[in-house]
Write an enzyme that holds these catalytic residues in place. Structure first.
Site, PDB file in Angstrom:
ATOM      1  N   GLY A 239       0.833  -1.202   0.000  1.00 22.15           N
ATOM      2  CA  GLY A 239       0.000   0.000   0.000  1.00 22.15           C
ATOM      3  C   GLY A 239       0.864   1.246   0.000  1.00 22.15           C
ATOM      4  O   GLY A 239       0.622   2.180  -0.739  1.00 22.15           O
ATOM      5  N   THR A 470       3.855  -6.097   5.495  1.00 28.61           N
ATOM      6  CA  THR A 470       4.959  -5.689   6.362  1.00 28.61           C
ATOM      7  C   THR A 470       5.387  -6.782   7.331  1.00 28.61           C
ATOM      8  O   THR A 470       6.528  -6.790   7.780  1.00 28.61           O
ATOM      9  CB  THR A 470       4.524  -4.468   7.187  1.00 28.61           C
ATOM     10  OG1 THR A 470       3.219  -4.746   7.717  1.00 28.61           O
ATOM     11  CG2 THR A 470       4.433  -3.230   6.326  1.00 28.61           C
ATOM     12  N   GLY A 511       1.546   1.121  13.326  1.00 30.39           N
ATOM     13  CA  GLY A 511       0.772  -0.096  13.524  1.00 30.39           C
ATOM     14  C   GLY A 511       1.310  -0.977  14.631  1.00 30.39           C
ATOM     15  O   GLY A 511       0.620  -1.254  15.624  1.00 30.39           O
ATOM     16  N   ASN A 590      11.585  -8.364  15.100  1.00 32.39           N
ATOM     17  CA  ASN A 590      11.942  -9.520  14.272  1.00 32.39           C
ATOM     18  C   ASN A 590      12.995  -9.079  13.248  1.00 32.39           C
ATOM     19  O   ASN A 590      12.682  -8.364  12.295  1.00 32.39           O
ATOM     20  CB  ASN A 590      10.692 -10.055  13.558  1.00 32.39           C
ATOM     21  CG  ASN A 590      10.990 -11.256  12.677  1.00 32.39           C
ATOM     22  OD1 ASN A 590      12.021 -11.326  12.008  1.00 32.39           O
ATOM     23  ND2 ASN A 590      10.078 -12.217  12.663  1.00 32.39           N
ATOM     24  N   GLY A 661       8.217   2.104  15.365  1.00 27.87           N
ATOM     25  CA  GLY A 661       7.826   1.631  14.034  1.00 27.87           C
ATOM     26  C   GLY A 661       8.946   1.788  13.022  1.00 27.87           C
ATOM     27  O   GLY A 661       9.786   2.679  13.151  1.00 27.87           O
ATOM     28  N   GLU A 664       8.638   3.207   7.576  1.00 31.43           N
ATOM     29  CA  GLU A 664       8.884   4.350   6.701  1.00 31.43           C
ATOM     30  C   GLU A 664      10.302   4.899   6.740  1.00 31.43           C
ATOM     31  O   GLU A 664      10.779   5.442   5.741  1.00 31.43           O
ATOM     32  CB  GLU A 664       7.849   5.444   7.000  1.00 31.43           C
ATOM     33  CG  GLU A 664       6.487   5.005   6.493  1.00 31.43           C
ATOM     34  CD  GLU A 664       5.317   5.793   7.049  1.00 31.43           C
ATOM     35  OE1 GLU A 664       4.876   6.718   6.372  1.00 31.43           O
ATOM     36  OE2 GLU A 664       4.833   5.456   8.142  1.00 31.43           O
TER      37      GLU A 664
HETATM   38 MO1  MOS Z   1       2.174   5.455   5.621  1.00 35.33          MO
HETATM   39  S1  MOS Z   1       2.469   6.657   3.964  1.00 35.33           S
HETATM   40  O1  MOS Z   1       1.737   6.609   6.787  1.00 35.33           O
HETATM   41  O2  MOS Z   1       0.860   4.426   5.207  1.00 35.33           O
END
Ligand code: MOS
Length: 698
Positions: A239, A470, A511, A590, A661, A664
């Site tokens: 995505g 992911t 997430g 991981n 996280g 990104e």
């Molecule tokens: Mo990311 S571009 O915040 O799904």
């Protein structure tokens, strides 16, 4: 002594390099993406799209399409069900005769086969009142405006001290303008929705980063109660932000489903449609001014950004936001200005803000290093802020300099001759470059997890989280096993369905932090109520705890990107020779999956540096290279010698897992490292991406 799989043991579940739990199913083709879900009575939807970029539909004649055998329904703005809310104009599909951009949905055909739907859609005849469109993205526009805030709620402008005066008085000055092009996310799996309206309930099999946001949005637009909408999305083929919020296709499929109760309406965007209907990264023009003392202490930082939004709905990328925290300087100014154009709405693409902003900022730092005659790593270290320069808060865990130094050691930076254009092998010029990376630690509030201990000795862990490729299936299993003190095999995870407890979006690299924290809270609750050896049937739930919202510290991940490139002096071709990323991202849940995320991000940065560019044809208002033949992304042959490592770190301030996280940060700074390496190889400073051969040959 024998232990049941669910009994409390020290498992080392966090930190284990487990293979993807969904890997086997993916390879065998048994992990269904939305379009592959088994449904009864399928019907196929093909959109009709506008062929003008602005104006009104004067007449729309569907009679030829209606007569085709196998057509179930032809829907236009005249015949579509009415939507209940118009606050999101991107999603206000088939509700008016207005055309806001070329390729907008203006109708759709539902038919027994995909071929019939497509053929009939071609037969819909449309007449327009054409208005002049404007898609010209230029810095000289007189109608640039300041949005109220930028994406993620950051202020549009910031000022500290008197940056203009300090810049004017600086001993060393850099004033340069950088440009990044429009880009499109391009996940392998296109945006896809299968919609079924049956017994006053709407079921959507969707390819999404958040089943719950799709449900909330679709229910509101259709005037349904949320319980009437179920969204199912167990597996997603990528995505990169483009599936972080619902787009027009979700609504189009739902409207068609309302028209054909009992039919499973299948809609998959074509690759070409994804250049219009799934969001894009705005192009940017960024003027950077850096003022410094001769020994490289920054006295002024000015970052002024111009970017585009759609005229019908605003999206403002937070491009200058990383400049607010990267380096110490008493005087600082950041600005965002928008050009409102007749284009589709820009949206999220991996690290929106940081990705284009850090390209400009980190090339600017390289240019300043050259101007001051200082090593670019030393320049960055010299401007390390003790606290967050914007908020004054103490850093939660800032290890930028450690990343730079560790990378320098591993990459062999000390052997580098700082002078550009000194190394060559035949006609290949060789150079290396460095850039910093950063990404905020986000935890979103509002998830809920339920854990139940079953008679089989396993824990059923339920949360409506998303795995967009992911590794969520695996990492949440590891987090749950760690929190419950059992082996990963004793966890039975369920995600990707609104029938599960509410979960926030897989966005902003939040997430794993948000859902993981919530699972840990539910595990603690289970232990509190039922002790370490629960009986079958024992159950507990928890929401993301309030402490997750604590913002005492400025919490960000950091990294250092190193690249070595070879530039052909005769053809201008740039090839990556090797690339290293060193990241500080808290505890790594991981290593196998983390490496894949970091390397994936860096690859996307390499792709940004050398290849990606959506070319707008201003005459027609559309992207002309709208397929993967014309829009180049890095292929396997381009991706050589990329390695990623991380600092050994446990960040208890960020999450109870000690992690932050990582989806990104891998892309951030990567393009700057390549651009800086190209400069070092050739002596040519390329300030506009992508770095294509033509830019090096002139
Ligand atoms: Mo990311 S571009 O915040 O799904």
């Amino acid at each position: 002594m024998t232990k049941s799989p669910g009994s409390a043991v020290e498992t080392h579940a966090i930190g284990a390099a487990l293979e993807r739990m969904d890997g086997r199913a993916k390879v065998l083709g048994t992990a269904p993406y939305a379009f592959e879900q088994r449904v009864e009575r399928a019907a196929y939807l093909h959109p009709v799209q506008s062929t003008i970029a602005r104006g009104r539909i004067r007449a729309i004649d569907t009679s030829k399409a209606d007569r085709i055998e196998g057509v179930i329904a032809v829907i236009t703005h005249r015949t579509a069900p009415r939507l209940a809310s118009d606050d999101n104009r991107e999603l206000w599909v088939l509700q008016s005769d207005e055309v806001h951009f070329r390729g907008q949905f203006i109708g759709a055909v539902l038919a027994e086969t995909l071929e019939t739907a497509r053929h009939a859609a071609d037969l819909v005849h449309v007449e327009y009142d054409v208005a002049a469109h404007d898609v010209g993205f230029r810095a000289e526009r007189e109608d640039l405006y300041a949005p109220k805030c930028v994406n993620a709620g950051y202020p549009t402008d910031t000022d500290q001290g008197d940056a203009e005066t300090a810049f004017a008085a600086a001993e060393v000055k850099l004033d340069a303008t950088y440009a990044t092009p429009m880009e499109h996310n391009q996940p392998m799996e296109p945006h896809t929705t299968v919609a079924l309206w049956e017994s006053e309930k709407l079921t959507l099999y969707d390819s999404t980063q958040s089943v719950h946001s799709v449900r909330t949005t679709v229910a509101k637009l259709l005037g349904l109660r949320p319980e009437q909408v179920r969204v199912i999305s167990p597996y997603v083929g990528g995505g990169f932000g483009s599936k972080g919020e619902p787009h027009a296709h979700n609504i189009l499929a739902a409207l068609a489903a309302l028209r054909a109760p009992g039919r499973a309406v299948k809609l998959a965007l074509t690759r070409q449609q994804m250049f219009t209907l799934a969001g894009h990264r705005t192009p940017t023009i960024q003027r950077f001014r850096l003022g410094a003392t001769r020994d490289g202490h920054l006295t002024a930082i000015i970052h002024e950004v111009i970017e585009q939004t759609s005229r019908f709905q605003e999206f403002a990328e937070q491009t200058a936001v990383p400049t607010r925290l990267m380096y110490a300087a008493p005087n600082r100014r950041t600005r965002h200005r928008l050009a409102a154009l007749d284009v589709p709405k820009p949206s999220w693409m991996r690290a929106p803000g940081e990705t284009p902003g850090m390209f400009a900022g980190e090339v600017a730092m390289d240019e300043l290093a050259v101007a001051c005659g200082i090593d670019p790593i030393d320049l960055r270290a010299r401007n390390e802020p003790e606290r967050d320069p914007e908020s004054g808060k103490p850093w939660g865990n800032r290890h930028l300099v450690a990343c730079l130094r560790e990378g320098a050691r591993r990459f062999g930076w000390s052997d580098r001759d700082p002078r550009p254009g000194r190394r060559a092998e035949g006609s290949w010029l060789i150079g290396s470059g460095v850039a910093s990376a950063t990404y905020p630690r986000y935890v979103l509030m509002g998830s809920r997890a339920t854990i139940r201990f079953g008679a089989d000795g396993r824990y059923l862990v339920r949360i409506g989280a998303a795995d967009l490729g992911t590794g969520t299936w695996t990492t949440l299993t590891q987090i749950a096993a760690d929190a419950l003190g059992c082996v990963p095999e004793a966890i039975h995870l369920e995600i990707g369905d609104t029938d599960l407890p509410h979960a926030t979006v897989a966005g902003g690299s939040s997430g794993m932090s948000s859902w993981g924290w919530t699972i840990v809270a539910a595990a603690r609750e289970l232990r509190r109520r039922h002790g370490p050896r629960p009986s079958p049937g024992a159950e507990a739930s928890a929401e993301t705890p309030a402490e997750a919202d604590d913002d005492t510290f400025a919490q960000h991940s950091f990294g250092a990107q190193f690249a070595e490139v070879r530039v052909n002096a005769e053809t201008g071709e740039v090839r990556l020779a090797r690339m290293l990323g060193v990241f500080s991202a808290g505890r790594i849940i991981n290593p196998r999956l983390a490496r894949s995320q970091f390397i994936g991000g860096m690859t996307m940065g390499l792709s940004m540096a050398l290849h990606e560019e959506s070319v707008m044809d201003e005459r027609f208002g559309q992207v002309v290279n709208h397929d993967l033949a014309g829009y180049h992304i890095a292929t396997n042959a381009d991706v050589v010698g990329i390695d990623a490592v991380w600092l050994d770190e446990v960040d208890d301030r960020s999450t109870p897992m000690g992690s932050r996280g990582i989806g990104e940060i891998g892309i951030v700074g990567a393009a700057a490292a390549l651009a800086n390496a190209v400069y070092h190889a050739t002596g040519k400073r390329i300030r506009a991406l992508p770095i294509t051969p033509d830019k090096l040959l002139i």
